[in-house]
Design a protein around this motif. Sequence first.
Motif, PDB file in Angstrom:
ATOM      1  N   LEU A  46       0.879  -1.166   0.126  1.00 48.28           N
ATOM      2  CA  LEU A  46       0.025   0.043   0.122  1.00 48.28           C
ATOM      3  C   LEU A  46       0.798   1.263  -0.003  1.00 48.28           C
ATOM      4  N   ALA A  47       1.981   1.064   0.892  1.00 43.40           N
ATOM      5  CA  ALA A  47       2.864   2.226   0.917  1.00 43.40           C
ATOM      6  C   ALA A  47       3.489   2.759  -0.622  1.00 43.40           C
ATOM      7  N   ARG A  48       3.394   1.655  -1.424  1.00 38.69           N
ATOM      8  CA  ARG A  48       4.246   2.016  -2.850  1.00 38.69           C
ATOM      9  C   ARG A  48       3.081   2.854  -3.764  1.00 38.69           C
ATOM     10  N   ASP A  49       1.710   2.584  -3.230  1.00 37.93           N
ATOM     11  CA  ASP A  49       0.929   3.375  -3.856  1.00 37.93           C
ATOM     12  C   ASP A  49       0.609   4.745  -2.854  1.00 37.93           C
ATOM     13  N   GLY A  50       1.439   5.040  -2.083  1.00 38.51           N
ATOM     14  CA  GLY A  50       1.304   6.269  -1.275  1.00 38.51           C
ATOM     15  C   GLY A  50       0.104   6.272  -0.258  1.00 38.51           C
ATOM     16  N   LYS A  51      -0.273   5.070   0.142  1.00 35.64           N
ATOM     17  CA  LYS A  51      -1.425   4.894   1.170  1.00 35.64           C
ATOM     18  C   LYS A  51      -0.594   4.663   2.327  1.00 35.64           C
ATOM     19  N   ARG A  52      -1.370   5.270   3.686  1.00 32.18           N
ATOM     20  CA  ARG A  52      -0.724   4.935   4.846  1.00 32.18           C
ATOM     21  C   ARG A  52      -1.305   3.617   5.626  1.00 32.18           C
ATOM     22  N   THR A  53      -0.401   3.185   6.607  1.00 32.72           N
ATOM     23  CA  THR A  53      -0.757   2.175   7.482  1.00 32.72           C
ATOM     24  C   THR A  53      -0.135   2.577   8.872  1.00 32.72           C
ATOM     25  N   LEU A  54      -0.960   2.301   9.731  1.00 32.89           N
ATOM     26  CA  LEU A  54      -0.495   2.370  11.171  1.00 32.89           C
ATOM     27  C   LEU A  54      -0.356   0.917  11.711  1.00 32.89           C
ATOM     28  N   ILE A  55       0.804   0.433  12.184  1.00 30.82           N
ATOM     29  CA  ILE A  55       1.064  -0.597  12.809  1.00 30.82           C
ATOM     30  C   ILE A  55       1.052  -0.604  14.374  1.00 30.82           C
ATOM     31  N   LEU A  63       8.384  -4.543  19.047  1.00 27.56           N
ATOM     32  CA  LEU A  63       8.178  -3.904  17.837  1.00 27.56           C
ATOM     33  C   LEU A  63       9.507  -3.988  17.128  1.00 27.56           C
ATOM     34  N   ALA A  64      10.544  -3.760  17.972  1.00 29.11           N
ATOM     35  CA  ALA A  64      11.941  -3.713  17.176  1.00 29.11           C
ATOM     36  C   ALA A  64      12.014  -5.336  16.552  1.00 29.11           C
ATOM     37  N   LYS A  65      11.605  -6.024  17.362  1.00 26.04           N
ATOM     38  CA  LYS A  65      12.007  -7.556  16.858  1.00 26.04           C
ATOM     39  C   LYS A  65      11.273  -7.641  15.354  1.00 26.04           C
ATOM     40  N   MET A  66      10.067  -7.317  15.481  1.00 31.45           N
ATOM     41  CA  MET A  66       9.214  -7.440  14.344  1.00 31.45           C
ATOM     42  C   MET A  66       9.653  -6.776  13.193  1.00 31.45           C
ATOM     43  N   ARG A  83       6.858   7.729   6.692  1.00 30.97           N
ATOM     44  CA  ARG A  83       6.031   8.480   5.482  1.00 30.97           C
ATOM     45  C   ARG A  83       4.906   8.026   5.278  1.00 30.97           C
ATOM     46  N   GLU A  84       4.916   6.461   5.039  1.00 33.08           N
ATOM     47  CA  GLU A  84       3.561   5.865   4.885  1.00 33.08           C
ATOM     48  C   GLU A  84       3.326   4.813   5.852  1.00 33.08           C
ATOM     49  N   ILE A  85       4.394   4.252   6.370  1.00 39.54           N
ATOM     50  CA  ILE A  85       4.156   3.410   7.440  1.00 39.54           C
ATOM     51  C   ILE A  85       4.619   3.770   8.723  1.00 39.54           C
ATOM     52  N   PHE A  86       3.542   3.922   9.820  1.00 40.09           N
ATOM     53  CA  PHE A  86       3.828   4.351  11.165  1.00 40.09           C
ATOM     54  C   PHE A  86       3.806   3.168  12.407  1.00 40.09           C
ATOM     55  N   PHE A  87       4.868   3.359  12.842  1.00 39.30           N
ATOM     56  CA  PHE A  87       4.623   1.980  14.191  1.00 39.30           C
ATOM     57  C   PHE A  87       4.403   2.581  15.428  1.00 39.30           C
ATOM     58  N   GLU A  88       3.820   2.170  16.351  1.00 34.93           N
ATOM     59  CA  GLU A  88       3.424   2.716  17.759  1.00 34.93           C
ATOM     60  C   GLU A  88       3.164   1.384  18.606  1.00 34.93           C
ATOM     61  N   ASP A  89       3.888   1.402  19.842  1.00 38.53           N
ATOM     62  CA  ASP A  89       3.839   0.511  20.671  1.00 38.53           C
ATOM     63  C   ASP A  89       2.834   0.987  21.755  1.00 38.53           C
ATOM     64  N   ILE A  90       1.692  -0.064  22.098  1.00 36.82           N
ATOM     65  CA  ILE A  90       0.922   0.438  23.087  1.00 36.82           C
ATOM     66  C   ILE A  90       0.980  -0.112  24.198  1.00 36.82           C
ATOM     67  N   SER A  91       2.111  -1.014  24.682  1.00 35.29           N
ATOM     68  CA  SER A  91       2.276  -1.734  25.602  1.00 35.29           C
ATOM     69  C   SER A  91       1.942  -0.905  27.136  1.00 35.29           C
ATOM     70  N   GLU A  92       2.582   0.205  27.073  1.00 33.51           N
ATOM     71  CA  GLU A  92       2.526   1.161  28.190  1.00 33.51           C
ATOM     72  C   GLU A  92       1.003   1.219  28.473  1.00 33.51           C
ATOM     73  N   PRO A 115      -4.637   6.736   8.717  1.00 31.39           N
ATOM     74  CA  PRO A 115      -4.141   5.317   7.732  1.00 31.39           C
ATOM     75  C   PRO A 115      -5.225   4.843   7.011  1.00 31.39           C
ATOM     76  N   GLU A 116      -4.985   4.305   5.983  1.00 33.61           N
ATOM     77  CA  GLU A 116      -5.866   3.460   5.168  1.00 33.61           C
ATOM     78  C   GLU A 116      -5.935   2.210   5.652  1.00 33.61           C
ATOM     79  N   LEU A 117      -4.694   1.652   6.338  1.00 31.59           N
ATOM     80  CA  LEU A 117      -4.969   0.264   7.133  1.00 31.59           C
ATOM     81  C   LEU A 117      -4.488   0.371   8.352  1.00 31.59           C
ATOM     82  N   LEU A 118      -5.076  -0.296   9.286  1.00 32.51           N
ATOM     83  CA  LEU A 118      -4.753  -0.345  10.598  1.00 32.51           C
ATOM     84  C   LEU A 118      -4.110  -1.708  10.865  1.00 32.51           C
ATOM     85  N   ILE A 119      -2.843  -1.912  11.560  1.00 31.02           N
ATOM     86  CA  ILE A 119      -2.720  -3.325  11.869  1.00 31.02           C
ATOM     87  C   ILE A 119      -2.618  -3.467  13.441  1.00 31.02           C
TER      88      ILE A 119
END
Lengths: 472, 98
Positions: A46-55, A63-66, A83-92, A115-119
């Motif tokens: 999706l990022a290659r098409d300019g679409k955003r994803t929140l992971i 997260l670092a391991k993934m 830019r198109e892919i955003f990571f967030e750790d919500i363990s806290e 984002p277009e996609l949420l993981i």
Amino acid sequence: MEKLRTGIFGFDELTHGGLPKYSTIILAGSPGSGKTTLAFETAFNLARDGKRTLIISTVSEPLAKMVRFMSSFSFFDKKFIGREIFFEDISEFIQKEDPAVILEHIDFLIKKIRPELLIIDSFKSLCENLFDSEKIKRKFLYTLSLRLSIWQVTSFFVGEYLLSDIKKEIEFSVADGIIYLFGTEEAELQKRYIQILKLRGSSFEKGKQYFDITSDGIKIYLRLRPDIERIRYCFSEKEIKTGIAEIDRMFGGGIRKGSVTLISGPTGIGKTIFTLKFAESYLKADKNHKFLFFSFEESPDWLIKYAQALNFELEPFIKNNKLKFIFLSPVELDLDYLCFRIMYEIRNTGEDTGIAIDSITSFRYSQRDDIRYREMLWSLMNFFKYSNNTAFITYEVEDPFGVNLIAHEMKISVLSDSIITLRYYEDSPYIKRALSVIKIRGSNHSKEIREFDIVEGKGIIIKELVSKGIMK
Amino acid sequence: MDKEKSRLIVLIKESLNEISMYIGTSALKVVLERIFFDLSVYNPAWEHIEISDPEEVDFSKFSIEELKKFYHMLVDIVGNILGDEFKKELLRKAKKEE
């Protein structure tokens, strides 16, 4: 309904065009089944098409391991991160054990990133750590999925769920789609499968589909199924001369173009030699002809040596890329993958190509299910027909002297236009070989049984009629 | 207030009323929250609208263009939730009012 194409090899065909947009999909499966890879690969495509994803990572895997593991795939490109892919750790946030805080934070991130996609990976861990009661969990799931659809976000909830969880966990009733990834052990081989169990708002391919994880990511090979409506029996007047007058006469003129010929016989009788001869004839018949020889038993080098020893003129065609030998190991692969390879090569070569499958008996090694095996053979032969291929298929029978020479048990003779049987017979003190033509669709073929021999430097020699009864 | 704007507000109110019957008031509030958030980028006044009762939202201070934009966003989002038929129905109503 609008669809979100994942760009994953075979996946968008599996879902008949992509996932319904703004739906909530659970990617379920045991650890190592490929769930996270599927989710990440979608994000990068999706990022290659300019679409955003929140992971969003929860508490199962840092997260670092993934990210480190995903970076080994060719689809991973660090330029998309931030830019198109955003990571967030919500363990806290999970440690605070307040679902409202989590919802508020996800809401905040969605408003900020759009984002277009949420993981969410792992969603199961999130649920396990957050909810003591089903009531609160249900409310959380309802609110989250509602908010996601209103904010027009498609979501993947990734979790280590087993089939038994799917029946009892409430997230599966809330989800719009359930995609289950699993592995099986078949004869000491590990095979991976993907199956869509539910997909609201879209049709999809039913049943389990074989897939593989390569350095390029996930590759899904859809089950080949007989396309009953497209089965056709085209009748071509054009005949291809084999160059052996006796065989042409027995065929009622030659091999009919666009037909499927089954060559049946016991081990060592010469099925491969006949097929090589037919390949030569097909290539000589028209300078535009091409031929693909799929071998499951003998390497291309050996096949070329056989052909040379028998004076078959195949080398010029190999040099001009008119003849291609493709060796496939039937042991380590799935039948769907094998069929995919065959169809892929044929599609790339074009219609009107000559095909040899030597032998379909070897297919058996990669499929132990009788019904599935027969379904696959029917599908493949049907594919040859509507692709206008002239195909030669060899089939090995177990009993070298038996009379049960036609592959009736799998009903493949029904889809074959022509059947040639090769057999041994005793003519004391020798074992001799005999040839007979059992069926040529639409032709008055010979009913003779003829002795034949394979002679170095000369090839196939058709001899006299076999006068003694050998079919007792 | 000019006639066109009045008609537009009536259309919006009627549509919100109908939508709330299908998705409920709390879901409708989330829909409004999302639309107001997007529209506030162009006009910060959208951000401060009171939405505790969606049917009592005051649209009078916005221009016809803004109200049209609002309606189209509403149709789009609700269409995704309730399906294409519902979306078409809302669009048909809007066309009738024109």
